[in-house]
Design an enzyme around this catalytic site. Structure first.
Site, PDB file in Angstrom:
ATOM      1  N   ARG A  50       0.843  -1.210   0.000  1.00 24.53           N
ATOM      2  CA  ARG A  50       0.000   0.000   0.000  1.00 24.53           C
ATOM      3  C   ARG A  50       0.876   1.257   0.000  1.00 24.53           C
ATOM      4  O   ARG A  50       0.551   2.252  -0.663  1.00 24.53           O
ATOM      5  CB  ARG A  50      -0.948  -0.014   1.198  1.00 24.53           C
ATOM      6  CG  ARG A  50      -1.947   1.127   1.149  1.00 24.53           C
ATOM      7  CD  ARG A  50      -3.051   1.005   2.176  1.00 24.53           C
ATOM      8  NE  ARG A  50      -2.554   1.121   3.540  1.00 24.53           N
ATOM      9  CZ  ARG A  50      -3.321   0.978   4.621  1.00 24.53           C
ATOM     10  NH1 ARG A  50      -4.601   0.696   4.490  1.00 24.53           N
ATOM     11  NH2 ARG A  50      -2.805   1.096   5.828  1.00 24.53           N
ATOM     12  N   LYS A 149      -2.508   6.994   1.393  1.00 21.45           N
ATOM     13  CA  LYS A 149      -2.409   7.234   2.839  1.00 21.45           C
ATOM     14  C   LYS A 149      -1.391   8.359   3.041  1.00 21.45           C
ATOM     15  O   LYS A 149      -0.204   8.122   3.275  1.00 21.45           O
ATOM     16  CB  LYS A 149      -1.993   5.941   3.554  1.00 21.45           C
ATOM     17  CG  LYS A 149      -2.292   5.956   5.033  1.00 21.45           C
ATOM     18  CD  LYS A 149      -2.328   4.564   5.599  1.00 21.45           C
ATOM     19  CE  LYS A 149      -2.262   4.559   7.111  1.00 21.45           C
ATOM     20  NZ  LYS A 149      -3.280   5.352   7.780  1.00 21.45           N
ATOM     21  N   GLU A 182     -16.097   6.945   6.102  1.00 23.98           N
ATOM     22  CA  GLU A 182     -15.332   6.208   7.120  1.00 23.98           C
ATOM     23  C   GLU A 182     -15.287   7.063   8.375  1.00 23.98           C
ATOM     24  O   GLU A 182     -15.885   8.148   8.422  1.00 23.98           O
ATOM     25  CB  GLU A 182     -13.924   5.909   6.616  1.00 23.98           C
ATOM     26  CG  GLU A 182     -13.114   7.156   6.294  1.00 23.98           C
ATOM     27  CD  GLU A 182     -11.688   6.874   5.837  1.00 23.98           C
ATOM     28  OE1 GLU A 182     -11.217   5.728   5.939  1.00 23.98           O
ATOM     29  OE2 GLU A 182     -11.041   7.831   5.391  1.00 23.98           O
TER      30      GLU A 182
HETATM   31  N1  PMP Z   1      -9.193   5.158   7.545  1.00 19.85           N
HETATM   32  C1  PMP Z   1      -8.261   6.068   7.851  1.00 19.85           C
HETATM   33  C2  PMP Z   1      -8.500   7.495   7.491  1.00 19.85           C
HETATM   34  C3  PMP Z   1      -7.076   5.674   8.489  1.00 19.85           C
HETATM   35  O1  PMP Z   1      -6.146   6.585   8.795  1.00 19.85           O
HETATM   36  C4  PMP Z   1      -6.887   4.318   8.819  1.00 19.85           C
HETATM   37  C5  PMP Z   1      -5.622   3.862   9.484  1.00 19.85           C
HETATM   38  N2  PMP Z   1      -5.460   4.422  10.751  1.00 19.85           N
HETATM   39  C6  PMP Z   1      -7.904   3.406   8.515  1.00 19.85           C
HETATM   40  C7  PMP Z   1      -9.037   3.857   7.848  1.00 19.85           C
HETATM   41  C8  PMP Z   1      -7.746   1.944   8.821  1.00 19.85           C
HETATM   42  O2  PMP Z   1      -6.820   1.353   7.936  1.00 19.85           O
HETATM   43  P1  PMP Z   1      -5.901   0.137   8.326  1.00 19.85           P
HETATM   44  O3  PMP Z   1      -6.801  -0.952   8.769  1.00 19.85           O
HETATM   45  O4  PMP Z   1      -5.179  -0.188   7.079  1.00 19.85           O
HETATM   46  O5  PMP Z   1      -5.013   0.598   9.427  1.00 19.85           O
END
Ligand code: PMP
Length: 283
Positions: A50, A149, A182
């Site tokens: 990622r 990210k 989210e």
């Molecule tokens: N959404 C956002 C905005 C995030 O920053 C994160 C990670 N902290 C997630 C969802 C969850 O992603 P992951 O399970 O890959 O940590």
């Protein structure tokens, strides 16, 4: 604590980067948050992949192969002798003159911090958390793809502030059209008729590694999963609701904007998934 910066290790007090780094000046960079469970780096391959996909999307020259990056993470974990913990892997555009032009930056800065994280108090995992819907909307996917990210979290921070100001620890963010995207640092799931629904990434959600893990677990338990289009109405009328993230893991949601979800306590599907997730991370 030993912190990795560009191939060298520094004590916490000496771990410093330039004030001219575009990661600081403009939020120009990307990162990953990764867990260490039981001496193993959880889903390292997925996080590295990622990271490199984020890099590609923002045209960031990583000057290290994915394998080298993975090995650097493992090395930092070993040096810090961490058996359980949290890794923050950051790649910034690097040092450059003032002015946003990324082509003026010489070389990306790579930082690896091996530490711990607890995003929510233990009682929320047991009893569930109350959240609100923020009025700050998620940046539209056609402006900034949510799968990147990036170091730009101000949009999410605004929503987090709204949550804190209304006495909650987390907020749901909607996209420009009003569909659920989210939470500020977690993906969102609801349970309806014993099936799982999560907003599709194009609605403004990060393609979460915990989200994908939970979907895999659910399928293996015979629970159907869907990437869906959800409104607040769907959240309010869900049988169950929970959030997922590397830092948060799986946290049951029991109230949204004053509406009690299900029976107002963590329920059967969420509990099954939490148990299966715990088994997986300890295996
Ligand atoms: N959404 C956002 C905005 C995030 O920053 C994160 C990670 N902290 C997630 C969802 C969850 O992603 P992951 O399970 O890959 O940590």
């Amino acid at each position: 604590m030993k912190i990795y910066i560009d191939g060298k290790y520094y004590d916490r007090k000496d771990a410093k980067i330039s004030v001219f780094d575009h990661g600081l000046l403009y939020g120009d960079g990307i990162f990953e948050g990764i867990r260490i469970y039981n001496g193993k780096v959880f889903k390292l391959k997925e996080h590295i992949e990622r990271l490199y996909q984020s890099a590609k999307a923002i045209l960031l020259d990583m000057h290290m192969t994915e394998e080298e990056m993975g090995n650097a993470v493992l090395d930092a974990v070993n040096i810090n002798k961490k058996k359980n913990g949290y890794i923050r892997l950051i790649v910034t555009r690097g040092e450059g003159p003032l002015g946003i032009d990324p082509t003026t930056c010489k070389k990306a800065t790579v930082i690896i911090i091996v530490s711990d994280i607890q995003l929510y108090p233990d009682e929320y995992y047991k009893n569930g958390i109350e959240i609100i819907t923020a009025s700050s909307r998620r940046i539209p996917s056609d402006s900034l793809d949510p799968r990147i990210k990036s170091l730009n979290y101000l949009n999410n921070i605004m929503a987090k502030l709204e949550a804190r100001h209304s006495g909650c620890l987390e907020a749901v963010m909607l996209n420009r059209e009003g569909f659920v995207a989210e939470c500020t640092g977690d993906n969102m799931f609801i349970v309806k008729n014993n099936e799982l629904f999560t907003p599709a990434p194009f609605h403004g959600a990060l393609d979460g590694i915990t989200m994908r893990t939970v979907m895999e677990i659910a399928e293996s338990l015979g629970i159907k999963t869907h990437e869906a289009t959800l409104t607040r109405y769907d959240l309010y009328n869900a049988e169950e609701c929970f959030m997922t993230g590397t830092g948060a893991e799986i946290i049951p949601v029991i109230k949204i904007d004053g509406r009690i979800i299900g029976d107002g306590e963590p329920m059967v599907v969420t509990k099954r998934l939490i148990n299966a997730f715990k088994k997986l991370i300890m295996s």
